[in-house]
Design an enzyme around this catalytic site. Structure first.
Site, short mmCIF file in Angstrom:
data_model
loop_
_atom_site.label_atom_id
_atom_site.label_comp_id
_atom_site.label_asym_id
_atom_site.label_seq_id
_atom_site.Cartn_x
_atom_site.Cartn_y
_atom_site.Cartn_z
N GLU A 15 0.82 -1.21 0.00
CA GLU A 15 0.00 0.00 0.00
C GLU A 15 0.86 1.26 0.00
OE1 GLU A 15 -3.24 0.46 -0.30
OE2 GLU A 15 -3.62 -1.68 -0.53
N GLN B 26 0.63 6.72 -5.64
CA GLN B 26 1.05 7.51 -6.80
C GLN B 26 2.13 6.80 -7.64
OE1 GLN B 26 2.12 11.25 -4.93
NE2 GLN B 26 0.06 12.04 -5.17
N THR B 27 2.13 5.47 -7.60
CA THR B 27 3.07 4.69 -8.42
C THR B 27 2.28 3.62 -9.15
OG1 THR B 27 4.83 5.03 -6.78
CG2 THR B 27 5.16 3.30 -8.41
N TYR C 196 -6.99 5.97 4.72
CA TYR C 196 -7.15 5.10 3.56
C TYR C 196 -6.27 3.85 3.69
CZ TYR C 196 -6.99 3.20 -1.11
OH TYR C 196 -7.06 2.32 -2.16
N ASP D 111 -11.68 5.56 -2.99
CA ASP D 111 -10.60 6.31 -3.61
C ASP D 111 -11.13 6.94 -4.90
OD1 ASP D 111 -10.76 4.22 -5.41
OD2 ASP D 111 -8.69 3.55 -5.15
N CYS E 230 -13.84 0.69 -15.71
CA CYS E 230 -14.39 2.04 -15.58
C CYS E 230 -13.27 3.05 -15.40
CB CYS E 230 -15.38 2.10 -14.41
SG CYS E 230 -16.50 3.50 -14.49
N CYS F 92 -16.22 -0.61 -21.05
CA CYS F 92 -17.36 -1.37 -20.52
C CYS F 92 -17.50 -2.74 -21.17
CB CYS F 92 -18.65 -0.58 -20.71
SG CYS F 92 -18.54 1.16 -20.36
N CYS G 14 -17.82 -5.38 -18.14
CA CYS G 14 -18.28 -4.79 -16.88
C CYS G 14 -19.56 -5.47 -16.40
CB CYS G 14 -18.52 -3.29 -17.04
SG CYS G 14 -19.26 -2.53 -15.58
#
Length: 307
Positions: free
Chosen positions: A47, A52-53, A132, A150, A198, A204, A209
């Site tokens: 986590e 941001q990776t 988070y 998120d 999504c 889709c 989906c």
């Protein structure tokens, strides 16, 4: 569906929606090694690294990190400069994440007798672990978390169920939609949906989906979202073409490919870009959704609506 479900989702068949998403996820999803473990230390490392990776870049770094420091105790005993150096060598971004992770490992050993807290509140006491991340570790390690919200999840809820662009509304909808006691599979599944079907540019049909039959965006062709300000063009889209196939087959009992094609696209040409191969792909999507039958027994394939 309980009373709060009814308030948020109206007549939506919530149980069917839940079963469709979990079934879709369990049938096929991206394979990441941290999805194959319930070790809270290994999940915490994933986590922190994933912030941001891109996930594809994280796999090698995660495996190398755990080879070097396989437990929280091993990481806590390490020299902090070595941990920060590893972070830099693997281009994992802000070095303070490495410092916080190192400190959190020490806390587990010194303040929690080597055992990770098992709920979001307890995990939030660890250095650098925000709400988070605490909820993610509680969910994936202990199946004891709340619904993850998120950016991807907000996009899914906004598009699928027309949830207002409001943090409190997203939190409420996510909480009510998640089945009780199933945070591990649910949070993985809804994040996967946002990651492969999504996305900002929706896939889709290509990703199959599982929420298409209920999805507000899929029904209207409006795929804007909080992080997608521009509305994708509906004219000429695959969604529009699927609708034309169904409309044509409602009018005719059965149509061969070359009779159906011009009713879907005026520029249909059997051997062209929008020809038989393209149309068969469209029909196979619709067949997979239980809408169309394709008969390949004649001179050329023919299609009809499923009865």
């Amino acid at each position: 569906m309980d009373e709060t479900d009814a308030d948020t989702f109206g007549s939506l068949p919530v149980d069917a929606v839940r079963e469709a998403l979990v079934g879709w996820y369990e049938a096929d999803h991206r394979s990441f090694p941290w999805r194959e473990t319930t070790d809270p230390y290994e999940i915490l490392v994933s986590e922190v690294m994933s912030q941001q990776t891109q996930l594809g870049r994280v796999v090698d770094a995660w495996e190398a990190f755990l080879d070097r420091w396989p437990t929280a105790a091993a990481l806590g005993d390490a020299d902090r400069s070595e941990v920060v150096g590893f972070w830099t060598d693997h281009s994992l971004g802000y070095n303070n994440r490495a410092k916080y992770l190192h400190e959190a490992a020490r806390q587990v050993e010194t303040e929690f007798d080597g055992e990770f807290p098992t709920d979001p509140d307890g995990l939030s006491e660890l250095m650098g672990v925000g709400p988070y991340t605490a909820n993610a570790v509680a969910s994936f390690a202990f199946d004891n978390g709340d619904a993850v919200v998120d950016t991807n999840v907000k996009r899914v809820l906004y598009r699928a169920f027309d949830v207002p662009d409001d943090d409190a509304a997203f939190e409420t909808a996510a909480r009510e939609l998640m089945p009780d006691g199933e945070s591990r599979v649910w949070n993985n599944a809804i994040m996967e949906l946002g990651g492969v079907a999504c996305e900002k540019t929706p896939r889709c049909d290509e990703a199959g989906c599982p929420w298409r039959e209920w999805c507000h965006a899929y029904g209207t062709g409006d795929f804007t979202a909080p992080d997608v300000p521009m509305q994708p063009t509906f004219e000429g889209s695959r969604r529009q073409m699927r609708g034309r196939v169904v409309a044509a087959l409602k009018e005719y009992d059965e149509l061969a490919l070359d009779d159906l094609g011009p009713r879907v696209r005026v520029d249909y040409a059997p051997d062209g870009e929008y020809g038989r191969e393209w149309l068969l792909g469209l029909l196979e999507d619709l067949a997979a959704d239980g809408l169309v039958d394709v008969d390949r027994g004649g001179d050329q394939p023919a299609a009809r609506l499923q009865k």
